[in-house]
Every structure is written in structure tokens, then in C-alpha cells.
Design a protein around this motif. Structure first.
Motif, mmCIF file in Angstrom:
data_model
loop_
_atom_site.group_PDB
_atom_site.id
_atom_site.type_symbol
_atom_site.label_atom_id
_atom_site.label_comp_id
_atom_site.label_asym_id
_atom_site.label_seq_id
_atom_site.Cartn_x
_atom_site.Cartn_y
_atom_site.Cartn_z
ATOM 1 N N GLY A 99 44.861 -14.365 48.218
ATOM 2 C CA GLY A 99 45.820 -13.286 48.045
ATOM 3 C C GLY A 99 47.241 -13.764 48.291
ATOM 4 N N GLN A 206 38.581 -10.542 49.886
ATOM 5 C CA GLN A 206 38.137 -10.055 48.574
ATOM 6 C C GLN A 206 36.649 -9.712 48.576
ATOM 7 N N ARG A 301 41.279 -4.854 47.493
ATOM 8 C CA ARG A 301 40.824 -6.156 47.021
ATOM 9 C C ARG A 301 39.321 -6.289 46.839
#
Length: 346
Positions: A99, A206, A301
Motif C-alpha cells: 500500500g 490486503q 483493502r
């Protein structure tokens, strides 16, 4: 007690001219390394913090200079071109699969930092003047430095070798995966696994069903608890180890089990191993003759994990804001893919 993860840097992206070295390479090839820069780069590497480059330069000339200085091997997916540096950041984040809020960008030019900050506000943009304090910044100091941390860059280099082989492979995805001779190991968390287990909750956003973190002490309590089961997973193949890449926490009640946390490192996303841990837990629940539920907290995410639950047959039974409770009737449990050997260690 769960809590939101504090910001930690996964990758430092360096400018070159007047940042890593003093001078402008295209004006004078006799540039010299900034004092103390090699120690900083090596220390970040030893902490498991990856590094890359975003520099407006001629690629061949810059890489030759980095090799001459003996530091080229520390930089993954260097972006040395004439594109906006925000474009380079996007490329690096995509290649490493992290990210933007885990990236720190160091550049001596205010214009370049502002261009990145404007386009990608989640990136931590730092002036080169902070280098004296860089290693002391909280963002640059993981709580633990694990064996996986120390070899993280080398594991990414192995990933690059795998990717290169996959690109040249003629055949379908499963045929290629079969050539890797993968072994997926699931084991009960031991005391020696706890530092890496905490690190996984801190670093994995994620492929994480909640987005929360657990401390070493909390995980140790779960490890000792008769009412919980805590599993950790590792993966290796013919190129070497991926390290410990998965974690699962299950609350075990007399009539039902609840998956409180399930996460998998993004590094193995393309290896077809994402559902192995989940199906393993489903199998254990079926053997124990209990209902199986799972908590899922939606973040910006982790939709991939929601899809993983749905594909595995979980259905929503409760919803409270961004918290969902799902349940599986355990009628259909997928088998381990043929291209992977599963090893279970109690």
C-alpha cells in the motif's frame, strides 16, 4: 484487545542526485556517495525494510554507478526514467504489492516531494535533511526483527526469479505452479513463532480478514488458551523459502468455532495457496462436529478476503456496520490443489 495498526514503513524509495550521492550524475560522473548513506541503507535492509529508487536519470548510467558503489543489490524494481515520480511510486507499489501508506520517499527537491504528495498523499515524503534521524524514526523501527525480516529482500529477489521463469513458461498457470514443487506447511504457533506472528498482523493489510493487529503478548495468551487455536503457515518451493506467510486465530466454543483472524502475505497471492489454511480449518471444524463462523471487518483493502470467504461457501448471518459474521455449513470443503503438498505439524 485488537487495535488498528500503526504506520510502519515497508519500503523506502530513494532519489539519487544529491540524495544517495552528492552531485548530478548527468553533469559530472564523478559523484560521491553521501556520508553515512551506505550504513543507513544496510541498516534498513537488516530491519526488513525494502528499498527502491525513483530518479530522473539515464537508467544505464545510474545503475552502473550504483554497481560501482557496491549498493545496486539493495534496490528492488528501481524506477530510473523521466516520468513523474508519482508514476514511479505507483510502479514500485504495484511490483512489490504494498500500500502507498507503507512507502517513504526521500528526495532533496521540494518540487518532487510535493508532486508525489499531491498525487499520492498516503506516501510519507521526507527531505534529505532528515537522514541523520531517519533510523530513529518510529516508522523505520519494527518492534521485532525476525528471521523473515532479515532475509526479506532476498526472498523478493527469489520472487523476481520466479516471475521471470513464469513469463518464459509455455503452458497454463497450473502447469507452471506444478514445476515449483511447493510445500505448504501449517503448524500450531510455538513461542518461537510469536514475533513473526505479530509482525504478520502488523504488516499484512490486503489479505487480512479484519485489518486489526494483535501484540506478541496477546498472541501468546491465545497460544496458551484452551479456548483458542492459533496456526501459522509457511511456504517453500524449489527456489527457496517464502518464510512464514499466513496466520489464523480460531475461538473454540463447545458448539461453534469462530475464525477471528485469517491473513496471508500478499507475496504469495499469485501462488494459488490462499484458500489452503481456510479449508484446513473447515476440515478441523467438521471433524469436531461444530458450527463454523467467521468474523470479517471490511476495510478499504481487504475485499479479496471477503471474496475468499464467499467462494468457500460462507454466508452472511449478521451485520453491524463494517463487521460481518459469516457461517459455513461445511458441506463442501475444497481439496488441496494437486500442485501443492500440504504438511501439517502439531
Amino acid at each position: 484487545m485488537v487495535k488498528k495498526a500503526e504506520r510502519k514503513t515497508k519500503c523506502v524509495v530513494w532519489d539519487l542526485d544529491n540524495t544517495v550521492w552528492m552531485g548530478t550524475l548527468l553533469e559530472d560522473s564523478r559523484v560521491v556517495l553521501r556520508e553515512g548513506i551506505v550504513e543507513i541503507i544496510k541498516t534498513l535492509d537488516s530491519r526488513g525494510i525494502l528499498q527502491s529508487i525513483a530518479s530522473k536519470n539515464e537508467y544505464k548510467m545510474a545503475m552502473e554507478k550504483l554497481e560501482e558503489f557496491g549498493i545496486s543489490q539493495y534496490f528492488l524494481y528501481p524506477q530510473i526514467n523521466w516520468q513523474p515520480k508519482s508514476s514511479s511510486m505507483k510502479k514500485i507499489a504495484e511490483k512489490i504489492n504494498i500500500g502507498m501508506d507503507t512507502i517513504a520517499f526521500i528526495d532533496d527537491q521540494l518540487f518532487e516531494r510535493e508532486e508525489v504528495r499531491h498525487s499520492l498523499p498516503d506516501i510519507l515524503c521526507l527531505d534529505v535533511s532528515v537522514l541523520a534521524e531517519l533510523l530513529d524514526m518510529p516508522e523505520m523501527n519494527p518492534r521485532f526483527i525476525t528471521e523473515d525480516s532479515k532475509t526479506r529482500r532476498l526472498m523478493y529477489l527469489s520472487d523476481m526469479e520466479r516471475d521471470q521463469q513464469e513469463e518464459s513458461f509455455t503452458g497454463n498457470k497450473e502447469d507452471f505452479l506444478a514445476t515449483l514443487n511447493m510445500v505448504f506447511t501449517i503448524s500450531t504457533v510455538k513461542e518461537g513463532d510469536l514475533q513473526r506472528a505479530e509482525e504478520l498482523t502488523v504488516r499484512t493489510h490486503q489479505l487480512n480478514t479484519t485489518g486489526y493487529t494483535y501484540s506478541y503478548e496477546e498472541l501468546n495468551d491465545f497460544r496458551k488458551s484452551k479456548n483458542h487455536r492459533l496456526f501459522i503457515a509457511s511456504l517453500e518451493d524449489k527456489f527457496g523459502t517464502y518464510g512464514k506467510i499466513g496466520l489464523a486465530l480460531v475461538e473454540c466454543r463447545p458448539e461453534e468455532w469462530i475464525i477471528k483472524l485469517l491473513l496471508m502475505s500478499c507475496r504469495v497471492m499469485s501462488r494459488g495457496v490462499g484458500t489452503i489454511m481456510l479449508n484446513f480449518i473447515m476440515g478441523l471444524a467438521k471433524e469436531a462436529n461444530v458450527h463454523l463462523k467467521a468474523e470479517f471487518v471490511m476495510t478499504d483493502r481487504n475485499r479479496m478476503m471477503y471474496i475468499t470467504y464467499k467462494f468457500a461457501g460462507f454466508k452472511e448471518i449478521e451485520e453491524d456496520g463494517n463487521l460481518f459474521v459469516l457461517e459455513n455449513n461445511l458441506e463442501r470443503i475444497q481439496s488441496v490443489p494437486e500442485y501443492i503438498r500440504l504438511k501439517v505439524v502439531e
